[in-house]
Design an enzyme around this catalytic site. Structure first.
Site, PDB file in Angstrom:
ATOM      1  N   ARG A  45       0.841  -1.199   0.000  1.00  0.00           N
ATOM      2  CA  ARG A  45       0.000   0.000   0.000  1.00  0.00           C
ATOM      3  C   ARG A  45       0.876   1.249   0.000  1.00  0.00           C
ATOM      4  NH1 ARG A  45      -1.558   1.824   4.604  1.00  0.00           N
ATOM      5  NH2 ARG A  45      -2.260  -0.169   5.436  1.00  0.00           N
TER       6      ARG A  45
ATOM      7  N   TYR B 205     -17.118  16.590 -14.539  1.00  0.00           N
ATOM      8  CA  TYR B 205     -17.501  15.175 -14.615  1.00  0.00           C
ATOM      9  C   TYR B 205     -18.537  14.841 -13.521  1.00  0.00           C
ATOM     10  CZ  TYR B 205     -17.058  10.093 -14.385  1.00  0.00           C
ATOM     11  OH  TYR B 205     -17.325   8.762 -14.358  1.00  0.00           O
TER      12      TYR B 205
ATOM     13  N   ASP C 295      -8.246  18.464 -14.169  1.00  0.00           N
ATOM     14  CA  ASP C 295      -8.567  17.117 -14.637  1.00  0.00           C
ATOM     15  C   ASP C 295      -8.225  17.093 -16.124  1.00  0.00           C
ATOM     16  OD1 ASP C 295      -9.809  14.865 -15.727  1.00  0.00           O
ATOM     17  OD2 ASP C 295     -11.473  14.900 -14.301  1.00  0.00           O
TER      18      ASP C 295
ATOM     19  N   LYS D  73      -9.473   6.052 -19.292  1.00  0.00           N
ATOM     20  CA  LYS D  73      -9.811   6.614 -20.599  1.00  0.00           C
ATOM     21  C   LYS D  73      -8.580   6.546 -21.517  1.00  0.00           C
ATOM     22  CE  LYS D  73     -13.518   7.342 -18.214  1.00  0.00           C
ATOM     23  NZ  LYS D  73     -13.823   8.592 -17.552  1.00  0.00           N
TER      24      LYS D  73
END
Ligand SMILES: *Cc1c(COP(=O)(O)O)cnc(C)c1O
Length: 392
Positions: free
Chosen positions: A51, A103, A175, A200
């Site tokens: 992690r 978004y 973004d 994407k």
């Protein structure tokens, strides 16, 4: 020849991770290990627990930091994990100025999660700099933008936003999902954090959900590293590998898809059944000049409006090539219906106020021959059946 003299597509292939230093393997090894043996009781090695740090994830984090021109990169389990973790840099009582057609998932976090934590927001049309300036409050900590925005491809002048943010001593988050670093690099224009849904264009093949963040300073890097480890929304190693593989072809994909998008936008613009086309590569698109001052080309996503929802249903049912789905930025063209997909999280009146009507479709142009896509549009517009159901 130094690496910095290489073109972007060459740098996608020839970076620190072009082969494994230990074995020469020409593909980043996938390290599944969750924990790492410590040889020295007093001094732990670079990796202790996955992690906190993992060599496979780290390869991707280094690659994206280099491509965005930042000081440090971070890989998350999804774009929303990256965005949410970045928002956790804020504290109770802080305020965010944010693009109004952001978004849908980001809208949901800002309006339904951050508000619960006492972090306020003001939505503005960030293309309008006066509105942005007016929305900044004494407790504003971040201006958050998407350019081009989703789904209306509105253009925000990144440099001008950065100037406003810096004059108030606050951060700019961008973004950059719609263009990727192949076409636009906000950190080079002064932004502080770049965020991505790597699901994407960066992944590019509709086969992985992932998020990335890149920061412009060591101090911010340390703060985000702390949050990535604390909140734990890290990207798994198999997925990190898939994103690394997708990245190798990022520029060739973006270049081809953007070229095709330009052709299709021009075709749609001239079609009598199309009421409006939203594409930054069209000279008539608001913000065209600003866009081309900060990005390579118009990108691979366009939206267009038909007469009404019935026309949208008819076209969608008759188009054969694009998949009809949520998402964008893939090798195959993707047709989406923002009202019921990306922006379903937004109440209808909010959507309509933002111009995201029930007659709007979004097309993410893939790698098909653009002639075939146009032929497909021709037959779909001309089809005289009105199917009541979406094709299988
Ligand atoms: C898809 C998307 C996101 C969210 O990313 P996920 O990987 O789906 O969590 C954020 N911003 C934009 C612009 C997107 O298109």
């Amino acid at each position: 020849m130094g690496e910095e003299t290489f073109g972007f597509q060459t740098r996608l292939l020839h970076n620190n991770h072009k082969y494994d230093r230990h074995t020469g393997a020409v593909s980043v090894p996938i390290h599944h290990a969750s924990t790492f043996h410590q040889a020295d009781f007093d001094h732990f090695g670079k990796y202790d627990y996955s992690r906190s740090g993992n060599p496979t994830r780290e390869a991707l984090e280094e690659v994206i930091a280099d491509l965005e021109g930042g000081s440090r990169g971070f890989a998350f389990a999804s774009g929303m994990a990256a965005i949410s973790t970045a928002f956790m840099l804020l504290s109770q009582g802080d305020h965010v100025v944010i693009s109004e057609d952001v978004y849908g998932g980001t809208y949901r976090v800002v309006t339904e999660v951050l508000t619960r934590l006492g972090i306020e927001h003001t939505f503005v049309d960030t293309a309008n700099l006066e509105e942005v300036e007016k929305a900044v409050q004494p407790n504003t900590q971040v201006i958050y933008i998407e350019t081009p925005s989703n789904p209306l491809l509105k253009i925000t002048d990144i440099k001008a936003i950065v100037k406003i943010a810096k004059s108030h001593g606050i951060l700019t988050f961008v973004d950059n999902t719609f263009l990727s670093p192949a076409l636009q690099r906000p950190l080079e224009l002064g932004a502080d954090i770049v965020l991505h849904s790597a699901t994407k264009f960066i992944g590019g093949h509709s086969d992985v959900v992932a998020g990335l963040a890149v920061v412009n300073s060591e101090a911010l890097g340390n703060r985000l590293a702390f949050l990535q480890n604390a909140l734990g929304a890290i990207l798994g190693v198999q997925d990190a590998w898939l994103v690394l593989r997708g990245i190798k072809t990022l520029q060739v994909r973006m270049k081809q898809s953007a070229q095709s998008a330009q052709i299709i936008a021009e075709y749609l613009e001239s079609h009598p059944a199309v009421e409006a086309v939203y594409y930054p590569g069209l000279k008539t698109h608001p913000g065209y000049e600003h866009h081309f001052s900060q990005a390579e080309n118009g990108g691979a996503v366009l939206s267009f409006a038909l007469k009404d929802e019935a026309a949208v249903r008819h076209l969608t049912a008759n188009l054969q090539l694009p998949v009809f789905s949520v998402s964008l930025g893939a090798v195959e063209s993707i047709l989406s219906y923002p009202a019921k997909m990306s922006h379903a999280a937004m109440p209808k009146e909010e959507r309509e106020r933002r111009g995201i009507s029930d007659s709007l479709l979004r097309l993410s142009v893939g790698l098909e021959d653009p002639k075939d896509l146009i032929k497909d549009f021709e037959q779909a517009f001309a089809a005289d059946t009105v199917l009541s159901k979406i094709r299988d």
